[in-house]
Motif scaffolding. Structure first.
Motif, mmCIF file in Angstrom:
data_model
loop_
_atom_site.group_PDB
_atom_site.id
_atom_site.type_symbol
_atom_site.label_atom_id
_atom_site.label_comp_id
_atom_site.label_asym_id
_atom_site.label_seq_id
_atom_site.Cartn_x
_atom_site.Cartn_y
_atom_site.Cartn_z
ATOM 1 N N MET A 181 0.864 -1.177 0.000
ATOM 2 C CA MET A 181 0.000 0.000 0.000
ATOM 3 C C MET A 181 0.901 1.228 0.000
ATOM 4 O O MET A 181 1.846 1.287 0.786
ATOM 5 C CB MET A 181 -0.910 0.031 1.227
ATOM 6 C CG MET A 181 -2.011 -1.008 1.216
ATOM 7 S SD MET A 181 -3.038 -0.946 2.706
ATOM 8 C CE MET A 181 -3.727 0.703 2.576
ATOM 9 N N GLY A 182 0.624 2.181 -0.888
ATOM 10 C CA GLY A 182 1.492 3.347 -0.982
ATOM 11 C C GLY A 182 0.742 4.626 -1.276
ATOM 12 O O GLY A 182 -0.405 4.612 -1.747
ATOM 13 N N GLN A 183 1.403 5.733 -1.004
ATOM 14 C CA GLN A 183 0.860 7.047 -1.353
ATOM 15 C C GLN A 183 2.027 7.978 -1.675
ATOM 16 O O GLN A 183 3.118 7.854 -1.079
ATOM 17 C CB GLN A 183 0.025 7.613 -0.215
ATOM 18 C CG GLN A 183 -0.640 8.952 -0.515
ATOM 19 C CD GLN A 183 -1.542 8.905 -1.732
ATOM 20 O OE1 GLN A 183 -1.071 8.961 -2.861
ATOM 21 N NE2 GLN A 183 -2.845 8.772 -1.510
ATOM 22 N N GLY A 201 6.679 10.411 0.055
ATOM 23 C CA GLY A 201 6.050 9.125 -0.228
ATOM 24 C C GLY A 201 5.983 8.209 0.979
ATOM 25 O O GLY A 201 6.734 8.368 1.956
ATOM 26 N N LEU A 202 5.054 7.261 0.899
ATOM 27 C CA LEU A 202 4.902 6.222 1.910
ATOM 28 C C LEU A 202 4.719 4.885 1.207
ATOM 29 O O LEU A 202 4.034 4.811 0.184
ATOM 30 C CB LEU A 202 3.676 6.468 2.790
ATOM 31 C CG LEU A 202 3.688 7.649 3.762
ATOM 32 C CD1 LEU A 202 2.295 7.846 4.328
ATOM 33 C CD2 LEU A 202 4.686 7.390 4.891
ATOM 34 N N SER A 203 5.302 3.836 1.758
ATOM 35 C CA SER A 203 5.056 2.498 1.254
ATOM 36 C C SER A 203 4.986 1.540 2.435
ATOM 37 O O SER A 203 5.887 1.510 3.276
ATOM 38 C CB SER A 203 6.161 2.052 0.295
ATOM 39 O OG SER A 203 5.897 0.742 -0.193
ATOM 40 N N TYR A 204 3.881 0.793 2.486
ATOM 41 C CA TYR A 204 3.686 -0.196 3.552
ATOM 42 C C TYR A 204 3.588 -1.564 2.892
ATOM 43 O O TYR A 204 2.784 -1.769 1.986
ATOM 44 C CB TYR A 204 2.414 0.118 4.342
ATOM 45 C CG TYR A 204 2.272 -0.677 5.618
ATOM 46 C CD1 TYR A 204 3.287 -0.684 6.571
ATOM 47 C CD2 TYR A 204 1.113 -1.401 5.886
ATOM 48 C CE1 TYR A 204 3.161 -1.397 7.746
ATOM 49 C CE2 TYR A 204 0.971 -2.112 7.067
ATOM 50 C CZ TYR A 204 1.997 -2.109 7.995
ATOM 51 O OH TYR A 204 1.875 -2.821 9.165
ATOM 52 N N VAL A 205 4.440 -2.491 3.323
ATOM 53 C CA VAL A 205 4.609 -3.770 2.640
ATOM 54 C C VAL A 205 4.353 -4.918 3.610
ATOM 55 O O VAL A 205 4.760 -4.853 4.780
ATOM 56 C CB VAL A 205 6.041 -3.906 2.079
ATOM 57 C CG1 VAL A 205 6.197 -5.209 1.305
ATOM 58 C CG2 VAL A 205 6.409 -2.708 1.213
ATOM 59 N N LYS A 206 3.694 -5.958 3.118
ATOM 60 C CA LYS A 206 3.578 -7.202 3.884
ATOM 61 C C LYS A 206 4.238 -8.332 3.097
ATOM 62 O O LYS A 206 3.979 -8.501 1.909
ATOM 63 C CB LYS A 206 2.124 -7.577 4.154
ATOM 64 C CG LYS A 206 1.976 -8.892 4.939
ATOM 65 C CD LYS A 206 0.524 -9.272 5.135
ATOM 66 C CE LYS A 206 0.394 -10.574 5.952
ATOM 67 N NZ LYS A 206 0.885 -11.756 5.201
ATOM 68 N N SER A 307 -0.291 1.713 -6.177
ATOM 69 C CA SER A 307 -1.240 1.830 -5.078
ATOM 70 C C SER A 307 -1.749 3.257 -4.960
ATOM 71 O O SER A 307 -2.944 3.489 -4.731
ATOM 72 C CB SER A 307 -0.577 1.396 -3.768
ATOM 73 O OG SER A 307 -1.459 1.542 -2.676
ATOM 74 N N SER A 308 -0.856 4.227 -5.131
ATOM 75 C CA SER A 308 -1.266 5.628 -5.098
ATOM 76 C C SER A 308 -2.204 5.945 -6.260
ATOM 77 O O SER A 308 -3.206 6.647 -6.089
ATOM 78 C CB SER A 308 -0.027 6.530 -5.156
ATOM 79 O OG SER A 308 -0.392 7.889 -5.063
ATOM 80 N N ARG A 309 -1.905 5.418 -7.441
ATOM 81 C CA ARG A 309 -2.745 5.675 -8.607
ATOM 82 C C ARG A 309 -4.139 5.066 -8.433
ATOM 83 O O ARG A 309 -5.142 5.704 -8.741
ATOM 84 C CB ARG A 309 -2.084 5.114 -9.868
ATOM 85 C CG ARG A 309 -2.952 5.248 -11.119
ATOM 86 C CD ARG A 309 -2.176 5.050 -12.404
ATOM 87 N NE ARG A 309 -1.641 3.705 -12.586
ATOM 88 C CZ ARG A 309 -0.936 3.333 -13.667
ATOM 89 N NH1 ARG A 309 -0.684 4.208 -14.634
ATOM 90 N NH2 ARG A 309 -0.470 2.098 -13.761
ATOM 91 N N ALA A 312 -5.529 1.808 -3.719
ATOM 92 C CA ALA A 312 -5.881 0.450 -3.325
ATOM 93 C C ALA A 312 -4.644 -0.308 -2.885
ATOM 94 O O ALA A 312 -3.523 0.047 -3.248
ATOM 95 C CB ALA A 312 -6.543 -0.281 -4.484
ATOM 96 N N ARG A 313 -4.868 -1.373 -2.127
ATOM 97 C CA ARG A 313 -3.807 -2.317 -1.811
ATOM 98 C C ARG A 313 -3.475 -3.091 -3.088
ATOM 99 O O ARG A 313 -4.368 -3.555 -3.792
ATOM 100 C CB ARG A 313 -4.259 -3.271 -0.713
ATOM 101 C CG ARG A 313 -3.227 -4.325 -0.346
ATOM 102 C CD ARG A 313 -3.798 -5.303 0.679
ATOM 103 N NE ARG A 313 -3.907 -4.683 1.999
ATOM 104 C CZ ARG A 313 -4.348 -5.342 3.080
ATOM 105 N NH1 ARG A 313 -4.724 -6.609 2.964
ATOM 106 N NH2 ARG A 313 -4.408 -4.724 4.249
#
Length: 340
Positions: A181-183, A201-206, A307-309, A312-313
């Motif tokens: 998930m990113g923005q 920017g932000l990026s959250y990863v699993k 994800s930013s575009r 969404a995840r």
């Protein structure tokens, strides 16, 4: 004895050349740079004959037929040069990062090398840095319990972020990621190697093994260090702002501890990356900086943009061809062409 040709004789090309010079198994026979004076200077330093100095890399590939090529040029030039080198019959390529301006080009570069049996590496050289190697050791030997989360802080998701995404995979033993998930935010023009970047920017990863990652980029990240690794029984910080290269806090210890680096290899990270490639070319092992691993990190960059575009995840694998950041800028969704 492997013959080496270097394409791009600036700062990074000179760093690669130092790595080849440190090996008894290779010889730099040629170098190419559009600014011929750069190639001339490299030739002087590394005893490359005058006949091995080129301004046209295609001519160098055709005449010298190198076994190994280093590609040390701006990111937007990677695709054509790497494909040309593959088609020229090289055995191995050591390229600078990031892989390419788009996800589609990145995938095609890697696949072209796989199809022709060419070993390709990208210089995420921090995998050889002593504090990073020690952090991985401590994250996996029980010192901080079970690794739960990795964090990184840097100026952007693309040029800098490729390093930290790669380190996240490194710390987590190159386990596959599951989703992102990113923005991103754009307020002012920023570029790296002529490629547009986000302002923040932000990026959250699993990852599939239930490790999570957070990358924060831009003007004020608030991280306090380059990387942070959080476990169930402790925490590691790497390159603390105005502090040590690495420190660890864990159960049974009084506050922060500075671990010894005596048991990890030391030396120039880029030199070590070149030596590793040469050794793997001889033994058939996968290089530490393999194209497969680079593709994992690169996927997280473009998945963050996607994800930013899409707001969404993004579940992986990533099935796009473009760079969503560049596409959004061209379409006026963000950037100077934005239509309010």
């Amino acid at each position: 004895m492997f013959k080496v040709g270097i394409i791009g004789c600036g700062g990074r090309g000179r760093s690669h050349a130092q790595g080849y010079t440190a090996s008894k198994d290779v010889k730099i026979v040629a170098c190419a740079d559009p600014k011929k004076e750069n190639a001339v200077e490299m030739a002087k330093v590394h005893n490359i004959p005058e006949s091995g100095i080129y301004s046209d890399y295609k001519e160098m590939l055709a005449k010298e037929k190198p076994d190994i090529v280093s590609v040390c040029v701006w990111t937007g030039l990677h695709y054509d040069i790497i494909i040309d080198a593959v088609n020229a019959g090289v055995k191995a390529i050591h390229a600078e990062k990031p892989m390419a301006p788009t996800w589609g080009e990145s995938k095609r570069i890697y696949q072209a090398c796989v199809d022709k049996g060419v070993v390709i590496t990208f210089c995420h050289q921090r995998r050889f840095g002593a504090p990073f190697v020690k952090a991985k050791q401590l994250a996996n030997d029980g010192t901080i319990g079970q690794l739960h989360r990795v964090e990184g802080y840097c100026p952007n998701l693309f040029d800098w972020g490729t390093h930290w995404f790669d380190m996240f995979h490194f710390y987590n033993n190159d386990e596959p990621a599951e989703w992102v998930m990113g923005q991103i935010n754009w307020e002012e023009e920023r570029t790296a190697f002529a490629i547009q970047l986000e302002t923040d920017g932000l990026s959250y990863v699993k990852w599939k093994n239930n490790v999570y990652g957070l990358l924060v980029t831009g003007r004020s990240t608030g991280g306090g260090c380059n990387n942070r690794l959080i476990g169930t029984k402790g925490m590691i910080e790497v390159y603390v702002n105005n502090g040590p290269a690495i420190r660890v806090m864990h159960e049974g210890a009084a506050g922060w501890q500075i671990p010894s680096l005596d048991d990890v290899p030391k030396g120039d990270d880029t030199v070590l990356s070149v030596l590793n490639l040469i050794d793997c070319l001889k033994t058939g092992k996968e290089p530490e900086l393999s194209g497969r691993k680079a593709l994992q990190a690169t996927e997280l960059i473009f998945a963050s943009y996607e994800s930013s575009r899409r707001r969404a995840r993004i579940y992986l694998p990533l099935n796009i061809e473009d760079s969503p950041l560049l596409s959004m800028m061209e379409e006026g969704v963000i950037g100077p062409k934005r239509k309010d």
